[in-house]
Motif scaffolding. Sequence first.
Motif, PDB file in Angstrom:
ATOM      1  N   ALA A 241       0.862  -1.192   0.000  1.00  0.00           N
ATOM      2  CA  ALA A 241       0.000   0.000   0.000  1.00  0.00           C
ATOM      3  C   ALA A 241       0.898   1.242   0.000  1.00  0.00           C
ATOM      4  CB  ALA A 241      -0.917   0.002   1.214  1.00  0.00           C
ATOM      5  N   TRP A 242       1.144   1.788  -1.180  1.00  0.00           N
ATOM      6  CA  TRP A 242       2.071   2.912  -1.283  1.00  0.00           C
ATOM      7  C   TRP A 242       1.454   4.205  -0.795  1.00  0.00           C
ATOM      8  CZ3 TRP A 242       1.887   0.532  -6.571  1.00  0.00           C
ATOM      9  CH2 TRP A 242       0.764   0.930  -7.295  1.00  0.00           C
ATOM     10  N   ARG A 243       2.321   5.085  -0.320  1.00  0.00           N
ATOM     11  CA  ARG A 243       1.870   6.386   0.170  1.00  0.00           C
ATOM     12  C   ARG A 243       1.683   7.335  -1.002  1.00  0.00           C
ATOM     13  NH1 ARG A 243       5.857   5.180   4.400  1.00  0.00           N
ATOM     14  NH2 ARG A 243       4.705   4.634   6.294  1.00  0.00           N
ATOM     15  N   GLU A 244       0.671   8.193  -0.855  1.00  0.00           N
ATOM     16  CA  GLU A 244       0.324   9.119  -1.932  1.00  0.00           C
ATOM     17  C   GLU A 244       0.854  10.525  -1.657  1.00  0.00           C
ATOM     18  OE1 GLU A 244      -0.661   9.835  -4.744  1.00  0.00           O
ATOM     19  OE2 GLU A 244      -1.341   7.922  -5.535  1.00  0.00           O
ATOM     20  N   LEU A 245       0.806  11.363  -2.675  1.00  0.00           N
ATOM     21  CA  LEU A 245       1.175  12.771  -2.584  1.00  0.00           C
ATOM     22  C   LEU A 245      -0.044  13.594  -2.969  1.00  0.00           C
ATOM     23  CD1 LEU A 245       3.463  14.821  -2.078  1.00  0.00           C
ATOM     24  CD2 LEU A 245       3.963  14.711  -4.523  1.00  0.00           C
ATOM     25  N   ASP A 246      -0.691  14.147  -1.967  1.00  0.00           N
ATOM     26  CA  ASP A 246      -1.955  14.854  -2.199  1.00  0.00           C
ATOM     27  C   ASP A 246      -1.689  16.332  -2.432  1.00  0.00           C
ATOM     28  OD1 ASP A 246      -4.606  15.456  -2.421  1.00  0.00           O
ATOM     29  OD2 ASP A 246      -5.026  15.358  -0.268  1.00  0.00           O
ATOM     30  N   VAL A 247      -1.335  16.671  -3.663  1.00  0.00           N
ATOM     31  CA  VAL A 247      -1.101  18.070  -4.037  1.00  0.00           C
ATOM     32  C   VAL A 247      -1.841  18.340  -5.341  1.00  0.00           C
ATOM     33  CG1 VAL A 247       1.160  18.148  -2.897  1.00  0.00           C
ATOM     34  CG2 VAL A 247       1.009  17.529  -5.334  1.00  0.00           C
ATOM     35  N   PRO A 248      -2.108  19.609  -5.658  1.00  0.00           N
ATOM     36  CA  PRO A 248      -2.785  19.936  -6.923  1.00  0.00           C
ATOM     37  C   PRO A 248      -2.016  19.386  -8.123  1.00  0.00           C
ATOM     38  CG  PRO A 248      -2.779  21.837  -5.477  1.00  0.00           C
ATOM     39  CD  PRO A 248      -1.909  20.819  -4.814  1.00  0.00           C
ATOM     40  N   GLY A 249      -2.746  18.833  -9.066  1.00  0.00           N
ATOM     41  CA  GLY A 249      -2.151  18.295 -10.284  1.00  0.00           C
ATOM     42  C   GLY A 249      -1.754  16.838 -10.205  1.00  0.00           C
ATOM     43  N   ARG A 250      -1.992  16.185  -9.059  1.00  0.00           N
ATOM     44  CA  ARG A 250      -1.549  14.801  -8.896  1.00  0.00           C
ATOM     45  C   ARG A 250      -2.162  13.875  -9.945  1.00  0.00           C
ATOM     46  NH1 ARG A 250      -0.708  10.400  -9.574  1.00  0.00           N
ATOM     47  NH2 ARG A 250      -0.366   8.659  -8.122  1.00  0.00           N
ATOM     48  N   ARG A 251      -3.353  14.170 -10.450  1.00  0.00           N
ATOM     49  CA  ARG A 251      -4.021  13.265 -11.373  1.00  0.00           C
ATOM     50  C   ARG A 251      -3.606  13.467 -12.818  1.00  0.00           C
ATOM     51  NH1 ARG A 251      -4.479   9.719  -7.826  1.00  0.00           N
ATOM     52  NH2 ARG A 251      -5.474  10.503  -5.930  1.00  0.00           N
ATOM     53  N   LEU A 252      -2.662  14.336 -13.070  1.00  0.00           N
ATOM     54  CA  LEU A 252      -2.177  14.507 -14.440  1.00  0.00           C
ATOM     55  C   LEU A 252      -1.513  13.229 -14.938  1.00  0.00           C
ATOM     56  CD1 LEU A 252      -0.584  18.062 -14.107  1.00  0.00           C
ATOM     57  CD2 LEU A 252      -2.566  17.477 -15.537  1.00  0.00           C
ATOM     58  N   SER A 253      -1.594  12.999 -16.220  1.00  0.00           N
ATOM     59  CA  SER A 253      -0.933  11.854 -16.822  1.00  0.00           C
ATOM     60  C   SER A 253       0.585  12.039 -16.745  1.00  0.00           C
ATOM     61  CB  SER A 253      -1.367  11.720 -18.284  1.00  0.00           C
ATOM     62  OG  SER A 253      -0.680  10.671 -18.924  1.00  0.00           O
ATOM     63  N   GLY A 254       1.293  10.949 -16.536  1.00  0.00           N
ATOM     64  CA  GLY A 254       2.754  11.026 -16.450  1.00  0.00           C
ATOM     65  C   GLY A 254       3.280  11.009 -15.032  1.00  0.00           C
ATOM     66  N   PHE A 368       1.746  20.229  -9.345  1.00  0.00           N
ATOM     67  CA  PHE A 368       2.156  19.885 -10.696  1.00  0.00           C
ATOM     68  C   PHE A 368       1.336  20.708 -11.680  1.00  0.00           C
ATOM     69  CE2 PHE A 368       2.546  15.924  -8.182  1.00  0.00           C
ATOM     70  CZ  PHE A 368       3.916  15.728  -8.292  1.00  0.00           C
ATOM     71  N   ASP A 369       1.957  21.109 -12.779  1.00  0.00           N
ATOM     72  CA  ASP A 369       1.242  21.772 -13.872  1.00  0.00           C
ATOM     73  C   ASP A 369       1.339  20.912 -15.120  1.00  0.00           C
ATOM     74  OD1 ASP A 369       0.461  23.939 -12.388  1.00  0.00           O
ATOM     75  OD2 ASP A 369       2.100  25.240 -13.039  1.00  0.00           O
ATOM     76  N   GLY A 370       0.279  20.964 -15.938  1.00  0.00           N
ATOM     77  CA  GLY A 370       0.256  20.150 -17.138  1.00  0.00           C
ATOM     78  C   GLY A 370      -0.077  20.946 -18.375  1.00  0.00           C
ATOM     79  N   ASP A 371      -0.139  20.235 -19.504  1.00  0.00           N
ATOM     80  CA  ASP A 371      -0.468  20.881 -20.769  1.00  0.00           C
ATOM     81  C   ASP A 371      -1.949  20.686 -21.078  1.00  0.00           C
ATOM     82  OD1 ASP A 371      -0.726  18.259 -21.643  1.00  0.00           O
ATOM     83  OD2 ASP A 371       1.207  18.226 -22.686  1.00  0.00           O
ATOM     84  N   ALA A 372      -2.340  21.103 -22.286  1.00  0.00           N
ATOM     85  CA  ALA A 372      -3.745  21.038 -22.670  1.00  0.00           C
ATOM     86  C   ALA A 372      -4.252  19.608 -22.787  1.00  0.00           C
ATOM     87  CB  ALA A 372      -3.952  21.774 -23.998  1.00  0.00           C
ATOM     88  N   ASP A 373      -3.337  18.662 -22.956  1.00  0.00           N
ATOM     89  CA  ASP A 373      -3.726  17.255 -23.080  1.00  0.00           C
ATOM     90  C   ASP A 373      -3.754  16.534 -21.736  1.00  0.00           C
ATOM     91  OD1 ASP A 373      -3.944  17.419 -25.877  1.00  0.00           O
ATOM     92  OD2 ASP A 373      -1.778  17.143 -26.103  1.00  0.00           O
ATOM     93  N   GLY A 374      -3.519  17.301 -20.671  1.00  0.00           N
ATOM     94  CA  GLY A 374      -3.576  16.701 -19.348  1.00  0.00           C
ATOM     95  C   GLY A 374      -2.329  15.944 -18.943  1.00  0.00           C
TER      96      GLY A 374
END
Length: 497
Positions: A241-254, A368-374
């Motif tokens: 059960a790995w630990r997560e990083l709960d910050v904005p942008g976490r769900r971005l691909s990559g 994290f920040d992402g591009d238009a494709d997520g």
Amino acid sequence: MADPKGFMTTPRQEYPRRPVRERIRDWNEVYVPGALLPIIEKQADRCMDCGIPFCHDACPLGNLIPEWNDLVSRDDWRAASDRLHATNNFPEFTGRLCPAPCEAGCVLAINQPAVTIKNVEVAIADRAWEDGFAPPRPPDRLSGRTVAVVGSGPAGLAAAQQLTRAGHTVAVYERADRIGGLLRYGIPAFKMEKRHLDRRLAQMRAEGTKFRTSTTIGTDIGAAELKARYDAVILALGATAWRELDVPGRRLSGIHQAMEYLPLADRVCEGDLEVSPLSAAGRHVVIVGGGDTGADCLGTAVREGAASVTQLDIYAQPGTERDEDADPWPTYPKIYRLSAAHEEAGALGTAPAADADARLFAASTLRFDGDADGRVRSLHLVEVDERRRPVPDSGRTLPADLVLLALGFSGPDPHDGLIDQLGLELEPRGTIARGTDFGTNVPGVYAAGDAARGQSLVVWAIAEGRAVAAAVDRALSGAARSRLPAPIGPYDRPMTA
């Protein structure tokens, strides 16, 4: 000791590594083949054969270190192998993967560089295989009792081998397609080539241990059915059960967990894949987490040809010497260490903005920040003080199109079905609860390794496996004491100040 003045006349000399630009082109182990044996007898001579060898206490296996140091220095490799294997089922694993708390507890380390205990250990282990000192040891007779071991990491394998040798019929269940747990899919081949694992597994098969791969207990076989089939069940599930990083942008691909990334590289080495679908080739990689798993990601990304690699460590950069107030001898000190992967990243300049080698210390991820494709494109971080409070005006941005989270693990996966089906009790931190005999709240079911202890070192996993085997053997035989050694108890912990 063979040379009473060895610790005064012989300087510490470690197993030499291959040149960086040579070793990053392959997945072989980083050391110069054949370079250890010519130096190791003199290194073993540095052992002082202390009256109270603290290296014994620093090692949870209780390895008989001064004894096999002396035997190596006298060129008695067979006896050295016997003494080493008396306490450790898999010294070829620990000699490559353990961070050597025994060396931190070496009495010589009070005012000199410690004895190269880890190098002596792996030299004995490898010589044992080369010279035929590690044959299969099947039992003389069978007990008629059966044991299932769920999980084939070092804890499960150690328990299985001990119980098989004691005469019980043991089957090891593994959900992956190959045996080995993290030793197979997690530890990069440049730290331990899988031939060492395969060789030990062949020994275990010859002794009588049975292996069942691609079998998930709780799904492919119900937990109740498994329990009904066997006289005892050992859960050595690992901490998945790995630990997560709960910050904005976490769900971005990559953005991926380290244990989503590392097994794919191992599968490339196994020949299952031509190229990893998460390959770092040509990408700007940021690894969040400063531990060994992060370093494994670093070495892997370098070999895959990343455009850049930076590793973030939330802790401040430690010093190069032991802090006697915080980490007095013989505890394991927090000091600046240069792993093979960090040496490679530093030599190649993979992270121009890093504080040292590829690491940014005292760094906390903001978003994290992402591009238009997520897809992730950058990581924003801030420097933190010793209380992890942001330092004003210290923010910076790193390019990132592959982010790997190496933040550790809390315990076994609570959603895999097995825990609920058995009705196992858990500790508040998510590990499997157990008593002084390694037994869970379910009669006949035992827990060992990271699933019950929490994430730890390979040497602790093997010690857990040996100890739980002794507890199970005692229960199955009905004897007051087991024939098998129990190096630790379920509540033992590493030495601390």
